[in-house]
Design a protein around this motif. Sequence first.
Motif, mmCIF file in Angstrom:
data_model
loop_
_atom_site.group_PDB
_atom_site.id
_atom_site.type_symbol
_atom_site.label_atom_id
_atom_site.label_comp_id
_atom_site.label_asym_id
_atom_site.label_seq_id
_atom_site.Cartn_x
_atom_site.Cartn_y
_atom_site.Cartn_z
ATOM 1 N N ALA A 126 10.438 -68.495 -29.856
ATOM 2 C CA ALA A 126 9.731 -67.501 -30.661
ATOM 3 C C ALA A 126 8.219 -67.585 -30.527
ATOM 4 N N LEU A 127 7.733 -68.523 -29.712
ATOM 5 C CA LEU A 127 6.299 -68.710 -29.460
ATOM 6 C C LEU A 127 5.556 -69.093 -30.734
ATOM 7 N N LEU A 128 6.164 -69.994 -31.503
ATOM 8 C CA LEU A 128 5.558 -70.438 -32.754
ATOM 9 C C LEU A 128 5.191 -71.923 -32.704
ATOM 10 N N THR A 129 4.971 -72.444 -31.507
ATOM 11 C CA THR A 129 4.496 -73.818 -31.350
ATOM 12 C C THR A 129 2.979 -73.810 -31.172
ATOM 13 N N ARG A 167 7.233 -61.770 -23.597
ATOM 14 C CA ARG A 167 7.926 -63.049 -23.720
ATOM 15 C C ARG A 167 8.927 -63.075 -24.868
ATOM 16 N N ILE A 168 8.687 -62.279 -25.928
ATOM 17 C CA ILE A 168 9.675 -62.264 -27.012
ATOM 18 C C ILE A 168 10.454 -60.953 -27.052
ATOM 19 N N ALA A 169 10.367 -60.185 -25.966
ATOM 20 C CA ALA A 169 11.202 -59.003 -25.716
ATOM 21 C C ALA A 169 10.807 -57.777 -26.530
ATOM 22 N N MET A 170 10.459 -57.953 -27.789
ATOM 23 C CA MET A 170 10.119 -56.812 -28.632
ATOM 24 C C MET A 170 9.498 -57.312 -29.930
ATOM 25 N N ILE A 171 8.760 -56.419 -30.593
ATOM 26 C CA ILE A 171 8.139 -56.730 -31.877
ATOM 27 C C ILE A 171 8.474 -55.614 -32.851
ATOM 28 N N ARG A 172 8.895 -55.982 -34.024
ATOM 29 C CA ARG A 172 9.316 -55.025 -35.046
ATOM 30 C C ARG A 172 8.135 -54.187 -35.526
ATOM 31 N N LEU A 180 5.095 -66.659 -41.820
ATOM 32 C CA LEU A 180 5.801 -65.647 -41.051
ATOM 33 C C LEU A 180 5.968 -64.352 -41.826
ATOM 34 N N SER A 181 5.987 -63.260 -41.102
ATOM 35 C CA SER A 181 6.426 -61.990 -41.672
ATOM 36 C C SER A 181 7.921 -62.076 -41.972
ATOM 37 N N PRO A 182 8.385 -61.446 -43.059
ATOM 38 C CA PRO A 182 9.836 -61.392 -43.286
ATOM 39 C C PRO A 182 10.586 -60.723 -42.145
ATOM 40 N N PHE A 183 9.868 -59.931 -41.315
ATOM 41 C CA PHE A 183 10.494 -59.227 -40.195
ATOM 42 C C PHE A 183 10.320 -59.972 -38.876
ATOM 43 N N ASP A 184 9.951 -61.239 -38.943
ATOM 44 C CA ASP A 184 9.721 -62.020 -37.740
ATOM 45 C C ASP A 184 11.020 -62.243 -36.971
ATOM 46 N N ARG A 185 10.893 -62.377 -35.648
ATOM 47 C CA ARG A 185 12.042 -62.672 -34.795
ATOM 48 C C ARG A 185 12.805 -63.908 -35.275
ATOM 49 N N LEU A 186 12.091 -64.934 -35.734
ATOM 50 C CA LEU A 186 12.752 -66.168 -36.161
ATOM 51 C C LEU A 186 13.666 -65.936 -37.356
ATOM 52 N N MET A 187 13.366 -64.907 -38.160
ATOM 53 C CA MET A 187 14.116 -64.644 -39.383
ATOM 54 C C MET A 187 15.185 -63.575 -39.210
#
Length: 359
Positions: free
Chosen positions: A19-22, A35-40, A260-267
């Motif tokens: 998720a590129l969160l390092t 790199r993360i394919a798409m963003i909400r 993080l946004s509630p709409f983040d890829r990680l979530m």
Amino acid sequence: MTALQVTRQEARRIAVRAALLTADRPDDVVGLVHRIAMIRVELTNTVAPAADHICWSRLGSSYRAVDTERALSQGLLFERGWMLRPMSDLGLYLAGMRTWAGRTGARGWMRDNAQFARSILDRIADEGPKTSRDIPDEAVAPWPSTGWSNNRNVTQMLECLHMAGELAVVGRAGRLRLWDLAERVFAKVPEVPADEARFIRSERLLGACGIMRDSIAVSPTELHGIVPVGEPATIEGVPGKWRVDPAQLDRPFEGRTALLSPFDRLMADHQRVIKLFEFDYSLEMYKPASARVWGQFALPILHGDRLVGKVDARSDRDSGRFLVHAIHEDEPFDRSTRAAVDAEIESLAGWLRLRVTRG
């Protein structure tokens, strides 16, 4: 094939790294989206619009909303299904655009309103980009929904033409999408055959998530059905079967703290969040205030490879304040964790050009 075995901590680190969160941050918006394919795309502005918040949490305070707008206007990104995607991936969607109306049941309504659709396309061709408010409702058959979209004929036809590849989003006027002909916006790229495109998109999604539940394999809102990409895996102490991107294995991990946004890829996958991170969370903006546990728009706190709490906060742009109502600690923070969270709150507020006010 023998399934790979990973620990829960390894699985979390794979997910966070993908998720590129390092601590190893990407350099620019277009590279990030690739790199993360798409963003909400979600314009809820309680804290910040989702795309902007997601970009800031990766790129840091050098990011500006105009960076994403510029990339969209320059044809480096395109929007589809409320997601920003790299234009270099467009060929992977063209086959799906051609068959979209038939697959979703919209073809009959679009056929009944063919003259309405033609009128919209001709108007935009002659006069340039338009919002929904610029388009008269000339539908002869109303949109057959009993829900929120009932009789919203203009917005529904624009959305149908968009998903069918006739219209493209070129920007926004306030909260309204600005539409232009796709042929004037989209890059001229070859169409990838549907089955091949589905497999490649599945690989891209798994690469962006690192590890996913095998029962879905790919995001069901993106691709229906299981596409067996990556390697089968099991996670020590975690039920179920999983699939992992082998490129994410055996790589160094240097974590950091992020709001993080509630709409983040990680979530995005609630079950994955529960099983890997043992983190209880839901977005409560649609609940009555009396039923909320963490707040209207609580921001998940990532610390290293753990989700450790939530920040109940709101941007009050009229007063110039970033209002922090509460910091919910899933387990009591130690001094270094609390300092890192406080620093991230200050960083977010500074990026928003607001001052932090607590309580």
